[in-house]
Design a protein around this motif. Sequence first.
Motif, PDB file in Angstrom:
ATOM      1  N   GLN A 142      20.532 -24.803  28.675  1.00  0.00           N
ATOM      2  CA  GLN A 142      20.951 -24.521  30.062  1.00  0.00           C
ATOM      3  C   GLN A 142      19.740 -24.348  30.986  1.00  0.00           C
ATOM      4  O   GLN A 142      19.621 -23.346  31.707  1.00  0.00           O
ATOM      5  CB  GLN A 142      21.860 -23.293  30.108  1.00  0.00           C
ATOM      6  N   MET A 143      18.863 -25.326  30.957  1.00  0.00           N
ATOM      7  CA  MET A 143      17.651 -25.264  31.773  1.00  0.00           C
ATOM      8  C   MET A 143      17.983 -25.472  33.249  1.00  0.00           C
ATOM      9  O   MET A 143      18.970 -26.133  33.589  1.00  0.00           O
ATOM     10  CB  MET A 143      16.654 -26.322  31.299  1.00  0.00           C
ATOM     11  N   ASP A 144      17.147 -24.896  34.121  1.00  0.00           N
ATOM     12  CA  ASP A 144      17.369 -25.054  35.548  1.00  0.00           C
ATOM     13  C   ASP A 144      17.001 -26.472  35.995  1.00  0.00           C
ATOM     14  O   ASP A 144      16.407 -27.233  35.226  1.00  0.00           O
ATOM     15  CB  ASP A 144      16.591 -23.993  36.345  1.00  0.00           C
ATOM     16  N   PRO A 145      17.352 -26.882  37.229  1.00  0.00           N
ATOM     17  CA  PRO A 145      17.204 -28.276  37.658  1.00  0.00           C
ATOM     18  C   PRO A 145      15.821 -28.884  37.493  1.00  0.00           C
ATOM     19  O   PRO A 145      15.694 -29.988  36.955  1.00  0.00           O
ATOM     20  CB  PRO A 145      17.606 -28.229  39.145  1.00  0.00           C
ATOM     21  N   ILE A 146      14.769 -28.197  37.939  1.00  0.00           N
ATOM     22  CA  ILE A 146      13.443 -28.810  37.898  1.00  0.00           C
ATOM     23  C   ILE A 146      12.939 -28.932  36.463  1.00  0.00           C
ATOM     24  O   ILE A 146      12.262 -29.891  36.109  1.00  0.00           O
ATOM     25  CB  ILE A 146      12.438 -28.036  38.788  1.00  0.00           C
ATOM     26  N   LYS A 147      13.274 -27.963  35.611  1.00  0.00           N
ATOM     27  CA  LYS A 147      12.918 -28.074  34.191  1.00  0.00           C
ATOM     28  C   LYS A 147      13.653 -29.245  33.550  1.00  0.00           C
ATOM     29  O   LYS A 147      13.079 -30.005  32.762  1.00  0.00           O
ATOM     30  CB  LYS A 147      13.266 -26.778  33.450  1.00  0.00           C
ATOM     31  N   THR A 148      14.931 -29.388  33.882  1.00  0.00           N
ATOM     32  CA  THR A 148      15.740 -30.471  33.333  1.00  0.00           C
ATOM     33  C   THR A 148      15.182 -31.834  33.706  1.00  0.00           C
ATOM     34  O   THR A 148      15.036 -32.720  32.859  1.00  0.00           O
ATOM     35  CB  THR A 148      17.197 -30.348  33.828  1.00  0.00           C
ATOM     36  N   VAL A 149      14.849 -32.014  34.994  1.00  0.00           N
ATOM     37  CA  VAL A 149      14.282 -33.288  35.454  1.00  0.00           C
ATOM     38  C   VAL A 149      12.978 -33.588  34.731  1.00  0.00           C
ATOM     39  O   VAL A 149      12.735 -34.716  34.287  1.00  0.00           O
ATOM     40  CB  VAL A 149      14.056 -33.255  36.988  1.00  0.00           C
ATOM     41  N   THR A 150      12.137 -32.570  34.583  1.00  0.00           N
ATOM     42  CA  THR A 150      10.846 -32.749  33.906  1.00  0.00           C
ATOM     43  C   THR A 150      11.045 -33.172  32.456  1.00  0.00           C
ATOM     44  O   THR A 150      10.390 -34.116  31.977  1.00  0.00           O
ATOM     45  CB  THR A 150      10.035 -31.437  33.948  1.00  0.00           C
ATOM     46  N   VAL A 151      11.936 -32.497  31.752  1.00  0.00           N
ATOM     47  CA  VAL A 151      12.196 -32.805  30.339  1.00  0.00           C
ATOM     48  C   VAL A 151      12.791 -34.203  30.192  1.00  0.00           C
ATOM     49  O   VAL A 151      12.415 -34.965  29.289  1.00  0.00           O
ATOM     50  CB  VAL A 151      13.132 -31.739  29.723  1.00  0.00           C
ATOM     51  N   LEU A 152      13.710 -34.571  31.087  1.00  0.00           N
ATOM     52  CA  LEU A 152      14.322 -35.900  31.030  1.00  0.00           C
ATOM     53  C   LEU A 152      13.295 -36.999  31.292  1.00  0.00           C
ATOM     54  O   LEU A 152      13.299 -38.038  30.622  1.00  0.00           O
ATOM     55  CB  LEU A 152      15.464 -36.000  32.044  1.00  0.00           C
ATOM     56  N   ILE A 153      12.408 -36.780  32.262  1.00  0.00           N
ATOM     57  CA  ILE A 153      11.362 -37.773  32.548  1.00  0.00           C
ATOM     58  C   ILE A 153      10.451 -37.951  31.334  1.00  0.00           C
ATOM     59  O   ILE A 153      10.118 -39.071  30.947  1.00  0.00           O
ATOM     60  CB  ILE A 153      10.544 -37.360  33.790  1.00  0.00           C
ATOM     61  N   CYS A 154      10.081 -36.839  30.711  1.00  0.00           N
ATOM     62  CA  CYS A 154       9.243 -36.904  29.506  1.00  0.00           C
ATOM     63  C   CYS A 154       9.972 -37.638  28.379  1.00  0.00           C
ATOM     64  O   CYS A 154       9.393 -38.478  27.695  1.00  0.00           O
ATOM     65  CB  CYS A 154       8.857 -35.494  29.067  1.00  0.00           C
ATOM     66  N   GLY A 155      11.259 -37.341  28.205  1.00  0.00           N
ATOM     67  CA  GLY A 155      12.037 -37.971  27.146  1.00  0.00           C
ATOM     68  C   GLY A 155      12.277 -39.450  27.370  1.00  0.00           C
ATOM     69  O   GLY A 155      12.416 -40.209  26.401  1.00  0.00           O
TER      70      GLY A 155
END
Length: 325
Positions: free
Chosen positions: A95-108
């Motif tokens: 349940q990461m917040d929006p900016i963490k989620t975007v960062t993780v998705l970009i890395c993935g």
Amino acid sequence: MNVTEVYKGIANIYNEGNFSGNGSMGSLKTSSPLNIAINIITIAILSITMISLGCKMEISKIKAHFLKPKGVFIAILAQFGIMPLTAFGLAKSLQMDPIKTVTVLICGCCPGGSLSNIFSLAMKGDMNLSIVMTTCSSITALGLMPLLLFIFCQGFTGLENSVPYVGIITALAYALLPCVIGIAINHYKPNYTPFILKAGLSILIISSIIVFTLSAFLVKDVIWLILIPDVLAVAALMPLIGFMLGYIMSIICKLSPQCSRTIAMETGCQNIQLCVAILKVAFPPQVIGPMFLFPLLYITFQCAEALLLTLFFRCYQTFKTPVED
């Protein structure tokens, strides 16, 4: 909703949830000379990395793998199937917040990185497949990365229109140009290749140290925000899951152990230089905050886990009766 509104919305969510007092996003100045210097050096690092990658490629080897594309196809499927799904699953479950989620998705969703070539060599993998896979994933990322980000962002409320696709595509296109230059140099002037690789490695190491130091100074007041359980958990689990599922998928597809080890390394090792460049170029500092350091945290765990796997493999080979690989 335009990009400016999206940035403001994400920044407000992030500020309200995580910042107070002196640790505000306002301490990250968009136009500061330090930030501009970091951006320039980051782009230079990406260029050097991609030129070096191109210099490792031989057109004849690319043709050979395209004539028998099974290994490359499975490798690309693993890279753009396993890692984005892993990033999505971890961000969703934690349940990461929006900016963490975007960062993780970009890395993935990033293509494979050049470090995978080094670890594939250490694991006695198929080096031709490793280099071809890294190159092919970098090329296919131009279309697949924005598409995958668009698909997976639909699973998070408020992120449906929050990814700056134009900035990401621009960074990807820019990354391909040095790679093409490297391939051309290796094809038409192969005697220059050893010098470029040696000089490139030295410059890359020095530049990376400078960027890490400057970045740490830039976000010194808020750097503690990245050293929290959910971010550390994702940084540790993503590469490990990539290594394991990449190998399992290759075995299921009946590839040789040598190719399976190669695909495992290629799957878990992301192009961190590209990820940093995207986060720095596509997002303003006051929005991305200290999360642009996430790729550096990721690469720390990535290298540590890859080294451990290499050590286990070498020990296994030492004590195991030699067999045909």
